[in-house]
Design a protein around this motif. Structure first.
Motif, PDB file in Angstrom:
ATOM      1  N   GLU A 712     131.260  40.541 -95.570  1.00 22.99           N
ATOM      2  CA  GLU A 712     132.061  39.343 -95.346  1.00 22.99           C
ATOM      3  C   GLU A 712     131.365  38.073 -95.808  1.00 22.99           C
ATOM      4  N   HIS A 713     130.047  38.055 -95.790  1.00 27.16           N
ATOM      5  CA  HIS A 713     129.307  36.827 -96.073  1.00 27.16           C
ATOM      6  C   HIS A 713     128.571  36.859 -97.394  1.00 27.16           C
ATOM      7  N   GLY A 714     128.491  38.014 -98.057  1.00 30.62           N
ATOM      8  CA  GLY A 714     127.668  38.113 -99.244  1.00 30.62           C
ATOM      9  C   GLY A 714     126.196  38.117 -98.873  1.00 30.62           C
ATOM     10  N   ALA A 715     125.355  37.707 -99.800  1.00 25.59           N
ATOM     11  CA  ALA A 715     123.916  37.647 -99.522  1.00 25.59           C
ATOM     12  C   ALA A 715     123.655  36.609 -98.431  1.00 25.59           C
ATOM     13  N   ILE A 716     122.628  36.895 -97.615  1.00 27.39           N
ATOM     14  CA  ILE A 716     122.316  36.055 -96.452  1.00 27.39           C
ATOM     15  C   ILE A 716     120.866  35.598 -96.563  1.00 27.39           C
ATOM     16  N   ARG A 730     128.935  32.996 -99.049  1.00 25.50           N
ATOM     17  CA  ARG A 730     130.335  32.593 -98.938  1.00 25.50           C
ATOM     18  C   ARG A 730     130.513  31.243 -98.254  1.00 25.50           C
ATOM     19  N   GLN A 731     129.405  30.658 -97.788  1.00 24.78           N
ATOM     20  CA  GLN A 731     129.483  29.271 -97.338  1.00 24.78           C
ATOM     21  C   GLN A 731     129.667  28.322 -98.518  1.00 24.78           C
ATOM     22  N   PHE A 735     137.798  28.404-104.080  1.00 23.84           N
ATOM     23  CA  PHE A 735     139.164  28.700-103.658  1.00 23.84           C
ATOM     24  C   PHE A 735     139.536  30.156-103.882  1.00 23.84           C
ATOM     25  N   TRP A 736     138.822  30.842-104.772  1.00 24.06           N
ATOM     26  CA  TRP A 736     139.170  32.234-105.063  1.00 24.06           C
ATOM     27  C   TRP A 736     138.452  33.223-104.153  1.00 24.06           C
ATOM     28  N   ARG A 737     137.612  32.777-103.247  1.00 24.40           N
ATOM     29  CA  ARG A 737     136.917  33.663-102.331  1.00 24.40           C
ATOM     30  C   ARG A 737     137.539  33.597-100.948  1.00 24.40           C
ATOM     31  N   ASP A 738     137.502  34.733-100.239  1.00 23.60           N
ATOM     32  CA  ASP A 738     137.942  34.736 -98.848  1.00 23.60           C
ATOM     33  C   ASP A 738     137.005  33.869 -98.021  1.00 23.60           C
ATOM     34  N   SER A 739     137.556  33.203 -97.034  1.00 20.46           N
ATOM     35  CA  SER A 739     136.751  32.332 -96.183  1.00 20.46           C
ATOM     36  C   SER A 739     135.780  33.158 -95.358  1.00 20.46           C
TER      37      SER A 739
END
Length: 748
Positions: A712-716, A730-731, A735-739
Motif C-alpha cells: 500500500e505504501h511502496g518503499a518505506i 506513496r506520500q 494523481f495516478w497513484r492510489d492514496s
C-alpha cells in the motif's frame, strides 16, 4: 498562433505535475472561461486553459476506466479481443485484451494479462477468459521506473492472470502480428528478434543480455523505432523521386514535387503504423508532414514551429504521454539538435556536424536522464558515431525491403538473412564495448541540483563566445559529484524496498551499509537485479559491508547473486548458508554476535533448534539512540517462543512482521513481550499466500500498532534514532497513484 500552440502544450503538460486532479466542475468551467477571454485577444491564456481542461478530462476518463477496488483480486469471466503483439513463450503468454466485457460487472476496456502455461494467442482473436483481476499497481521504489504511471498512459485499467479460457473467433486484421510471425520464422542468423524490433518496434524477441548491451552503449533508440528511422525512410523516398525528375526519368506530365511530398509522407506514416505509432513515431510523423507541406508551398519553415506543433499534437492525442520517459527523451533530443544547429554563423564540415551532434545530444540529455532515474551510457557518444549510420544506412534498407518482399520466394528471406547478419555483427561489437564501459547509474540528486545541472547543459550548448558559457562545466559536474546526504552519527537510515512478495532492507550508518535480504527471484525475474541493485546505486551505496540473508528461500535470497555481482560485498552472513549458491561463500548466523558502526549497535540471534529454513532465519536487532528495530525474517511462532528467552526480547519500537504477516507468526506472546509501536510488512499486492493474514492484522490493531505495508505504501524509509514517523513513497502524491493509508491501530 505560435504562442498559442506553445501555451496549449504547456496546459497539456501541466497534468504531469499534479498531485491530484481538480474537481470535475473546475476543469469543465475552464473552457467557458477560455471562450470569454478570446474577444480580449488573450489567446495564449485561452489556449493554456483549453489544454489544461482537455488534459484533466482525458486523465479522469482513464482513471474512471480502472478496475474498481471491490473487484481487486476477484476472478471473473471476461470476453475481449487480443490486441497489440502478444508475447508467447514456453512458460507464460503475455498479451493485452481490448474491448473487455463481463456479464456481471463493469470491467476496464483494456487489460494486460499473463497466462502461465497457456496456449499461444494471436492478435485479433476473440477469447473468453477466466481472469483473476488486479488493480494496476506496480512496485514503487526510490528513483525507479513508475509502472503505475506507465500503465495509465497506455490506457490499461487492470492487470491479471488467466486461469482458463476458450477462443471464440479467429484473428481478423492482425497484419502486424502476421508480419512478426513471418519475421520470427525467417533464418536471420539468430537475430530474428532484433529484426522484429527494428521493423515493428517489438522488443519481446530481444534477450536480457541484448537489452543490457543496448543500454550500456546508449543504442536502445536504434532498435526501438525512433524518429530517425521514420525521417530516413521519408527522406529516401523524397530524394529518389527528386533524382528521377532531375535526370528526366519521371513522367513529364506529372508534377514531381506533390508526388514526392505525398509519397514521402505516406512512407513515413506507413512505417509509423507498422511500428505501433508510439510517441517518438507520432512526433516524427507530425514534423515530417509539416516540413513536406511547407516544401510543397515553397516556403521556408523554421525548425521550432514543427516541433511545437508536434508537441501539441502528440499531447492532444494522449495528454498522458508525458508520464512516459520516452516522451521527454524524444522531444528533448530534437530540441537540442534544433537549438545547437539552428542560427549558427558559418557552416560546419560534415564530420564536425556528425561528431558534435552526438556529444551535444549526450550533454543535453544528461540532466533529463538523471531526473528520470535512467542509466547514462558513458560510451554512447562514441558508439553512436558508427552505430547510427550502420543501422540507418546498412541494416534498415535490406530489413524493410526484405519485409516488403517476403511474399517473393528467396528474395525477401535472403535480404532478411543479410540484415540479421549485419545486426549480429553490430551486437558483437557493442558487446565488446559494453564489457569495458557499462552504463553509469548515477546517484539520485535533489531537484535543485537537477535544475542547476540542466542550466549547465544549456550553457554548454550555447555557441562559443557566449558570456559565462564556461560555467556550464562546474554546474554539469554537480550531477556527477553531488553533495552527499550524510547519515548523522548514532543514527541509521533504513529503507524497506518494495520488492513484492519478498524482503530487502537497507541499513546505512554514517560510514557503513548492510543489506538484510536481497529480494525474490522467480524464474528469470530477478528483483535483486531489477529493483534492489539499482536502488542501492541511486542511493549512493558503493559497497556493502555486510549482506545478511535471513535464510535461503528464494523470496529472501533469490536476488543475492545479482547484488553480489553488481557491488563489492565485504561479508555474507546467513541463517542457512548451506542452502545458498556456493559462490556467495556465506558465514553462519552466530547468536549473540554484536558489533557497532558509527554509534549504532547490531545484534544477531538464531534459534538453535530450528528444523526447517524459515525457522533458521537470522534475526537482527538494530539500536540507534535507544530506538530499536527488529528484523525477523520468516520465523514462526515456535522460533518466536525461543526468541523470548534471548537478550533481544526487550522493548522494540519497530517490528518487521515475521513471515510477511503469515498466520503462523506474530504470536500474541511476541507482541506482548516486545511491545512494538509500529510494524513493517513487506509483501506482494494480491499475493497468492494471503499475506498478511486477517487474524494477524486484527492482532496488530488490537494492540494499537501503526501498520506500514509495502503493497500500500511502496518503499518505506525510517530514520532510526530520530523517533520520527517514516516516509513512504506513496506520500509523494501523484494523481495516478492510489492514496496511501496508514492503519493506526484499527483506524484507517
Amino acid at each position: 498562433m505560435r504562442t498559442g500552440i506553445v501555451a496549449l502544450a504547456l496546459g497539456l503538460l501541466a497534468l504531469r505535475f499534479l498531485p491530484e486532479l481538480p474537481p470535475v466542475w473546475f476543469w469543465l468551467l475552464l473552457p467557458v472561461v477560455a471562450l470569454m477571454l478570446l474577444p480580449f485577444r488573450t489567446y495564449p491564456l485561452a489556449f493554456l486553459l483549453f489544454g489544461f481542461s482537455w488534459a484533466c478530462g482525458f486523465a479522469q476518463t482513464a482513471l474512471d476506466d480502472r478496475l474498481p477496488a471491490k473487484l481487486d483480486g476477484e476472478t471473473r469471466w471476461v470476453e475481449g479481443r487480443i490486441t497489440g503483439l502478444p508475447q508467447n513463450s514456453e512458460t507464460v503468454v503475455r498479451f493485452e485484451l481490448a474491448d473487455a466485457r463481463s456479464r456481471h460487472a463493469a470491467v476496464p476496456s483494456l487489460m494486460r494479462l499473463a497466462w502461465y502455461g497457456g496456449p499461444p494467442v494471436n492478435s485479433g482473436e476473440r477469447w473468453r477468459l477466466a481472469v483473476k483481476m488486479k488493480r494496476p499497481v506496480g512496485l514503487l521504489n526510490p528513483h525507479a521506473f513508475d509502472y503505475d504511471g506507465w500503465l495509465l498512459a497506455q490506457g490499461i485499467g487492470a492487470t491479471g492472470s488467466v486461469k482458463d479460457g476458450q477462443r471464440l473467433a479467429p484473428a481478423r486484421w492482425a497484419w502486424r502480428d502476421g508480419i512478426r510471425q513471418r519475421l520470427l520464422n525467417v533464418d536471420a542468423q539468430g537475430r530474428a528478434g532484433a529484426l522484429a524490433a527494428l521493423v515493428l518496434g517489438d522488443g519481446a524477441g530481444l534477450s536480457r543480455e541484448d537489452w543490457q548491451i543496448l543500454q550500456d552503449t546508449g543504442t536502445v533508440h536504434l532498435l526501438v523505432i525512433s524518429g530517425q528511422h521514420i525521417g530516413l525512410l521519408a527522406g529516401t523516398v523524397y530524394l529518389l523521386i527528386a533524382l528521377l525528375a532531375r535526370y528526366g526519368v519521371w513522367p513529364g506530365r506529372i508534377p514531381w514535387l506533390p508526388w514526392a511530398c505525398g509519397l514521402a509522407f505516406a512512407a513515413a506514416l506507413g512505417y509509423g503504423l507498422l511500428a505501433g505509432f508510439d510517441v517518438p513515431v507520432r512526433r516524427a510523423c507530425v514534423m515530417i508532414g509539416l516540413v513536406l507541406l511547407w516544401r510543397l508551398r515553397f516556403r521556408h519553415l523554421g525548425a521550432w514551429w514543427p516541433l511545437s506543433l508536434a508537441l501539441g499534437g502528440v499531447l492532444l492525442l494522449n495528454p498522458l504521454a508525458s508520464l512516459q520517459p520516452g516522451f521527454w527523451l524524444s522531444f528533448t533530443a530534437v530540441a537540442v539538435l534544433i537549438f545547437t544547429f539552428g542560427g549558427r554563423l558559418g557552416p560546419w564540415r560534415w564530420w564536425q556536424t556528425w561528431t558534435r551532434a552526438q556529444w551535444l545530444i549526450a550533454i543535453g540529455l544528461c540532466p533529463v536522464l538523471l531526473l528520470l532515474g535512467l542509466p547514462i551510457s558513458v560510451s554512447g557518444p562514441l558508439v553512436n558515431l558508427l552505430a547510427v549510420p550502420w543501422i540507418s544506412l546498412v541494416v534498415l534498407p535490406p530489413a524493410l525491403l526484405g519485409t516488403l518482399l517476403l511474399p517473393v520466394p528467396v528474395v525477401g528471406e535472403g535480404l532478411l538473412w543479410l540484415a540479421g547478419g549485419l545486426i549480429d555483427l553490430m551486437f558483437k561489437g557493442l558487446g565488446l564495448v559494453a564489457n569495458q564501459l557499462p552504463a553509469w547509474v548515477p546517484v539520485a540528486v535533489p531537484l535543485w541540483i537537477g535544475v542547476l545541472g540542466g542550466l549547465g547543459a544549456f550553457l554548454l550548448l550555447m555557441p562559443r563566445g557566449v558570456p559565462m558559457r564556461a560555467l556550464g562545466w562546474p554546474l554539469l559536474l554537480l550531477l556527477v559529484f553531488p553533495p552527499r546526504d550524510e547519515v548523522p552519527e548514532g543514527r541509521a537510515d533504513v529503507w524497506q524496498f518494495d520488492v513484492g512478495q519478498g524482503l530487502a532492507i537497507l541499513v546505512r550508518t554514517r560510514h557503513h551499509a548492510l543489506l538484510y535480504d536481497a529480494g525474490p527471484r522467480v524464474g528469470d525475474f530477478d528483483l535483486g537485479e531489477r529493483v534492489v541493485l539499482p536502488a542501492l546505486r541511486k542511493l549512493g551505496v558503493k559497497q556493502l559491508d555486510v549482506m545478511l540473508l535471513s535464510h535461503a528461500d528464494a523470496d529472501h535470497a533469490g536476488g543475492a547473486r545479482s547484488v553480489a555481482n553488481g557491488l563489492p560485498v565485504g561479508r555474507v552472513l546467513s541463517g542457512d548458508p548451506q542452502g545458498l549458491p556456493g559462490e556467495l561463500l556465506a558465514e553462519g548466523c552466530e547468536s549473540g554476535r554484536q558489533w557497532t558502526w558509527d554509534g549504532v549497535t547490531f545484534r544477531l540471534w538464531q534459534w538453535s533448534a530450528a528444523s526447517e529454513s524459515n525457522q533458521k532465519s537470522c534475526v537482527l536487532q538494530i539500536e540507534a539512540n535507544g530506538e530499536r528495530l527488529l528484523l525477523t525474517g520468516d520465523i514462526d511462532r515456535h522460533a518466536e517462543r525461543a526468541l523470548l528467552d534471548s537478550p533481544l526480547a526487550v522493548s522494540t519500537d519497530w517490528l518487521a512482521a515475521p513471515h510477511h504477516g503469515s498466520r503462523s507468526s506474530s504470536s500474541m506472546a511476541l507482541l506482548s513481550a516486545l511491545q512494538p509501536k509500529a510494524v513493517l510488512i513487506s509483501r506482494g499486492h494480491g499475493n497468492s499466500f494471503g499475506h498478511p493474514h486477517p487474524t494477524v492484522l486484527a492482532r496488530y490493531r488490537k494492540r494499537g500498532l501503526r501498520i506500514y505495508d509495502s503493497a500500500e505504501h511502496g518503499a518505506i524509509r525510517l530514520q532510526l534514532g530520530s523517533y520520527e514517523a517514516p516516509q513512504t513513497m506513496r506520500q509523494q502524491r501523484r494523481f495516478w497513484r492510489d492514496s496511501p493509508t496508514v492503519d493506526h491501530g484499527g483506524n484507517k
